[in-house]
Design an enzyme around this catalytic site. Structure first.
Site, PDB file in Angstrom:
ATOM      1  N   HIS A 197      24.071  70.716  -4.915  1.00 13.65           N
ATOM      2  CA  HIS A 197      24.734  69.426  -4.953  1.00 13.65           C
ATOM      3  C   HIS A 197      24.057  68.262  -4.311  1.00 13.65           C
ATOM      4  O   HIS A 197      24.446  66.958  -4.523  1.00 13.65           O
ATOM      5  CB  HIS A 197      26.227  69.642  -4.124  1.00 13.65           C
ATOM      6  CG  HIS A 197      27.056  70.491  -4.907  1.00 13.65           C
ATOM      7  ND1 HIS A 197      27.210  71.841  -4.859  1.00 13.65           N
ATOM      8  CD2 HIS A 197      27.999  70.002  -5.621  1.00 13.65           C
ATOM      9  CE1 HIS A 197      28.229  72.147  -5.695  1.00 13.65           C
ATOM     10  NE2 HIS A 197      28.794  71.111  -6.302  1.00 13.65           N
ATOM     11  N   ARG A 304      35.058  64.612  -7.572  1.00 14.73           N
ATOM     12  CA  ARG A 304      34.847  65.901  -6.813  1.00 14.73           C
ATOM     13  C   ARG A 304      35.537  65.446  -5.428  1.00 14.73           C
ATOM     14  O   ARG A 304      34.928  64.912  -4.554  1.00 14.73           O
ATOM     15  CB  ARG A 304      33.490  66.080  -6.738  1.00 14.73           C
ATOM     16  CG  ARG A 304      32.788  66.678  -7.577  1.00 14.73           C
ATOM     17  CD  ARG A 304      31.201  66.915  -7.567  1.00 14.73           C
ATOM     18  NE  ARG A 304      30.520  67.664  -8.446  1.00 14.73           N
ATOM     19  CZ  ARG A 304      29.794  67.361  -9.588  1.00 14.73           C
ATOM     20  NH1 ARG A 304      29.712  66.349  -9.669  1.00 14.73           N
ATOM     21  NH2 ARG A 304      29.029  68.207 -10.155  1.00 14.73           N
ATOM     22  N   GLU A 442      34.144  78.182 -14.889  1.00  8.59           N
ATOM     23  CA  GLU A 442      32.791  78.381 -14.362  1.00  8.59           C
ATOM     24  C   GLU A 442      32.369  79.576 -13.710  1.00  8.59           C
ATOM     25  O   GLU A 442      31.342  79.862 -13.029  1.00  8.59           O
ATOM     26  CB  GLU A 442      32.650  77.364 -13.130  1.00  8.59           C
ATOM     27  CG  GLU A 442      33.803  77.299 -11.996  1.00  8.59           C
ATOM     28  CD  GLU A 442      33.712  76.045 -11.000  1.00  8.59           C
ATOM     29  OE1 GLU A 442      32.461  75.342 -10.978  1.00  8.59           O
ATOM     30  OE2 GLU A 442      34.642  75.756 -10.373  1.00  8.59           O
ATOM     31  N   ASN A 465      27.506  74.157 -14.071  1.00  7.51           N
ATOM     32  CA  ASN A 465      26.553  74.455 -12.829  1.00  7.51           C
ATOM     33  C   ASN A 465      26.557  75.577 -12.334  1.00  7.51           C
ATOM     34  O   ASN A 465      25.782  76.666 -11.996  1.00  7.51           O
ATOM     35  CB  ASN A 465      26.658  73.303 -11.757  1.00  7.51           C
ATOM     36  CG  ASN A 465      26.543  71.837 -12.508  1.00  7.51           C
ATOM     37  OD1 ASN A 465      26.113  71.852 -13.413  1.00  7.51           O
ATOM     38  ND2 ASN A 465      27.001  71.015 -11.686  1.00  7.51           N
ATOM     39  N   ASP A 466      27.989  76.167 -12.075  1.00  7.66           N
ATOM     40  CA  ASP A 466      28.288  77.189 -11.554  1.00  7.66           C
ATOM     41  C   ASP A 466      28.357  78.480 -12.425  1.00  7.66           C
ATOM     42  O   ASP A 466      27.886  79.562 -12.305  1.00  7.66           O
ATOM     43  CB  ASP A 466      29.825  77.406 -10.706  1.00  7.66           C
ATOM     44  CG  ASP A 466      29.441  76.568  -9.374  1.00  7.66           C
ATOM     45  OD1 ASP A 466      28.615  77.103  -8.647  1.00  7.66           O
ATOM     46  OD2 ASP A 466      30.292  75.810  -8.980  1.00  7.66           O
ATOM     47  N   ARG A 476      21.900  78.468  -6.959  1.00  7.63           N
ATOM     48  CA  ARG A 476      21.720  77.171  -7.847  1.00  7.63           C
ATOM     49  C   ARG A 476      20.762  76.268  -6.684  1.00  7.63           C
ATOM     50  O   ARG A 476      20.316  75.425  -6.878  1.00  7.63           O
ATOM     51  CB  ARG A 476      22.998  76.359  -8.272  1.00  7.63           C
ATOM     52  CG  ARG A 476      23.845  75.930  -7.381  1.00  7.63           C
ATOM     53  CD  ARG A 476      25.344  75.807  -7.668  1.00  7.63           C
ATOM     54  NE  ARG A 476      25.599  74.266  -8.176  1.00  7.63           N
ATOM     55  CZ  ARG A 476      26.382  73.902  -8.124  1.00  7.63           C
ATOM     56  NH1 ARG A 476      27.706  74.343  -8.507  1.00  7.63           N
ATOM     57  NH2 ARG A 476      26.769  72.479  -8.374  1.00  7.63           N
ATOM     58  N   CYS A 513      31.867  69.199 -17.888  1.00 13.04           N
ATOM     59  CA  CYS A 513      31.651  68.519 -16.758  1.00 13.04           C
ATOM     60  C   CYS A 513      30.297  68.720 -15.600  1.00 13.04           C
ATOM     61  O   CYS A 513      30.177  68.229 -14.743  1.00 13.04           O
ATOM     62  CB  CYS A 513      32.993  68.386 -15.763  1.00 13.04           C
ATOM     63  SG  CYS A 513      33.456  69.558 -14.935  1.00 13.04           S
TER      64      CYS A 513
HETATM   65  C1  PEP Z   1      29.875  72.828 -11.916  1.00 15.26           C
HETATM   66  O1  PEP Z   1      29.936  73.792 -11.320  1.00 15.26           O
HETATM   67  O2  PEP Z   1      29.576  72.936 -13.402  1.00 15.26           O
HETATM   68  C2  PEP Z   1      30.709  71.549 -11.467  1.00 15.26           C
HETATM   69  C3  PEP Z   1      30.766  70.669 -12.535  1.00 15.26           C
HETATM   70  O3  PEP Z   1      31.098  71.552 -10.425  1.00 15.26           O
HETATM   71  P1  PEP Z   1      30.097  71.384  -9.111  1.00 15.26           P
HETATM   72  O4  PEP Z   1      28.857  71.206  -9.484  1.00 15.26           O
HETATM   73  O5  PEP Z   1      30.814  70.482  -8.074  1.00 15.26           O
HETATM   74  O6  PEP Z   1      30.277  72.939  -8.519  1.00 15.26           O
HETATM   75 MG    MG Z   2      31.352  74.074  -9.574  1.00 16.03          MG
END
Ligand code: PEP
Ligand code: MG
Length: 582
Positions: A197, A304, A442, A465-466, A476, A513
């Site tokens: 993040h 977020r 996710e 991402n997750d 990550r 996203c």
């Molecule tokens: C993701 O996990 O891809 C996402 C958009 O949420 P975050 O990056 O805030 O976990």
């Molecule tokens: Mg996420």
């Protein structure tokens, strides 16, 4: 000093050239901003006042000491008074404000860090221990300063700051938020992964950054000249004049290219063969809506909301109240002027804890995170749901739930939403009764059991991402496994393409996203899979639009289907490269 190059992980594009500004962990805890020339003396006076207040405090403590208290206690206070009166504390920070235009807190911490480093080198143990005294005195002054934080002078824009590069061991997402005022032109950290993040916030600031640099903070010295190549993930320290010239040229070229992209703001995102694509923005705060609109976003695809809950440990109420949240959500939806705003409910935990010090789980990414936390804290969750619902009376809002994997979690969430609606109805408060509810896809289990989600919800948003973190079992945030973080892994392509296809078949809209949506190297691949809704940082939006405008789906879709049958990484990489040239 000879020039040297460090290799790490690129997280935010572009080139930054400037002087290194090393941040010790303590320094991260104060605000950093630059002040205007006209405000310098006021800022100097603010620091002088704080120092004078601490003087008075110490004197009060001294005179309040009981007669029979040990002599060392008085001596201890004397040492602090002496330190406070020494020019190294009472004058040098004032000079830092005057010469570098740092705000008072930052100037003070810079000097304390400098003194602490000097003390570390002293052989004499007694003297070395005086470092703690200096830090304690510094903290006293800081407390006074931050107590008056609300009356701080306003920030100076991009003036002399434009060439300071932050170098730190690590920066938490909460700390990174402090840099939103753009006092810096780049970030280099020892730790971190591409989609941590912290990296995401750096990207949203649209400032070049490279993380996972191992020991950069030990190798780079204060004020060293540094080039960050945010596209390649390299950092060049003390570059030769010719190298510096080359990078300045590249930087100027990139700036020109960006300017050109600006012309696409009002152009609809339509492929050469006529398919329209929706481009949405990811935001952290309502104020980010300005950047989203400026980039021509069709709405907000991911708000977020957890960022509203961070950096509040000093606040009277640790959590933002329902009204405070409502104001933020309303502000966003009003700012977007009729365009939809997708608000994700609190995704706290893992690398976004309320408070780093309170993190106790062994594997926080697998722990009580996001919806799991919300369902365990029903009063808090209900208050967020009510705040979002109330804001839905002011414009189109969609509700997005993170980290769902079980049917019962969806059912519980929907039950709580019904409860929040009933409470608002009873209180005669307006809201959109037909608010759309969607799930983040996710967790691999969710992607593999889509019918459970499609049956219960109105839309899906893939959090790549997750999804990558959990599918490939790599943290990550951890730079040691960052090389295993691979969006083009066939398992990821499979989960993505099946989610997009099943959503289309069921008539349930699907967006992406996660960070993949803003990566121009992947735009055509995602389009070829059938994706028609992309949500990304506003800064990435126009470059993605340019890719869309140049592509012909009739050619791309059949070739993408071919890629989806491949399993060899080299072949996949090559084919994705080829796709970009079609
Ligand atoms: C993701 O996990 O891809 C996402 C958009 O949420 P975050 O990056 O805030 O976990
Ligand atoms: Mg996420």
């Amino acid at each position: 000093m000879a020039s040297f190059t460090l290799h790490g992980i690129p997280v935010s594009r572009g080139i930054a050239i400037g002087r290194a500004h090393l941040l010790a962990p303590a320094a991260l805890e104060v605000k950093h901003y630059l002040i205007d020339e006209q405000q310098v003396e006021a800022e100097v006076a603010r620091l002088q006042d704080a120092i004078a207040t601490v003087h008075r405090e110490l004197q009060a403590i001294w005179s309040g000491l009981p007669k029979d208290s040990p002599a060392e206690l008085g001596a201890f206070i004397d040492v602090h008074v002496l330190i406070l009166s020494d020019p190294m504390i009472s004058e040098t920070p004032l000079n830092i404000i005057r010469s570098r235009h740092y705000n008072a807190e930052w100037a003070l911490v810079t000097q304390i860090d400098e003194l602490s480093a000097q003390f570390d080198e002293i052989g004499d143990t007694y003297l070395r221990e005086r470092k703690a005294d200096i830090q304690q005195v510094g903290e006293r002054v800081l407390k006074i300063l931050t107590g008056t934080a609300t009356t701080l002078p306003h920030l100076a824009g991009d003036s002399a700051s434009a060439n300071l590069i932050v170098v730190a061991h690590d920066i938490s997402p909460a700390d990174m938020l402090q840099f939103r005022d753009r006092a810096f032109s780049g970030f280099v950290t020892d730790l971190g992964g591409q989609n941590s993040h912290t990296a995401i916030v750096a990207r949203s600031l649209d400032i070049p950054a490279a993380v996972g640099m191992f020991n950069a903070s030990a190798l780079i010295a204060q004020d060293d000249w540094v080039i960050i190549d945010g596209d390649a993930g390299i950092v060049i320290v003390d570059p030769a004049a010719t190298v510096l010239d080359q990078y300045r040229e590249r930087q100027a070229r990139q700036q020109r290219d960006r300017k050109k992209l600006g012309k696409l703001k009002k152009t609809p995102a339509i492929t050469r063969d006529g398919t329209a694509v929706t481009l949405l923005a990811n935001i952290e705060f309502p104020d980010d809506c300005a950047a989203a609109l400026d980039a021509g976003a069709n709405g907000v695809g991911l708000f977020r909301s957890e960022f509203l809950f961070m950096n509040r440990s000093g606040a009277v109420n640790r959590l933002p109240s329902e009204d405070e949240q409502f104001e933020s959500y309303r502000k966003a939806v009003v700012a977007m002027k009729g365009r939809p705003v997708t608000i994700r409910t609190l995704d706290i935990g893992a690398d976004k804890p309320f408070d780093v010090a309170e993190q106790t789980a062994l594997n926080p990414a697998l722990g009580l995170r996001a919806i799991r936390y919300c369902l365990a804290e029903p009063q808090m969750f209900l208050s967020q749901l009510r705040a979002i619902l109330r804001a839905s009376a002011f414009g189109p809002i969609k509700l997005l739930i993170p980290m769902l994997s079980h049917a019962f979690e969806i059912d519980q969430t929907l039950t709580m939403l019904a409860q929040a609606k009933a409470q608002l109805t009873a209180a005669r408060k307006n809201f959109d009764p037909a608010i759309k509810v969607g799930a983040m896809i996710e967790i691999p289990a969710a992607a593999l059991t889509l019918p459970l989600f499609i049956k219960r919800l109105d839309f899906l948003s893939i959090g790549t991402n997750d999804l990558i973190q959990y599918t490939l079992a790599i943290d990550r945030v951890d730079h040691e496994v960052a090389h295993l973080y691979c969006p083009l892994h066939p398992a990821i392509l499979y989960l993505l393409s099946t989610t997009i296809a099943l959503g289309a078949k069921a008539g349930v809209p699907v967006s992406v996203c996660g960070e993949m949506a803003g990566d121009t190297k992947l735009t055509r691949l995602l389009l070829g899979m059938g994706l028609r809704e992309f949500s990304m940082h506003p800064a990435q939006l126009l470059a993605v639009k340019q890719e869309i405008l140049g592509c012909d789906l009739g050619q791309i879709a059949p070739y993408t289907r071919k890629i989806l049958r491949m399993v060899e990484p080299a072949a996949i990489n090559e084919a994705v490269e080829h796709l970009r040239l079609m």
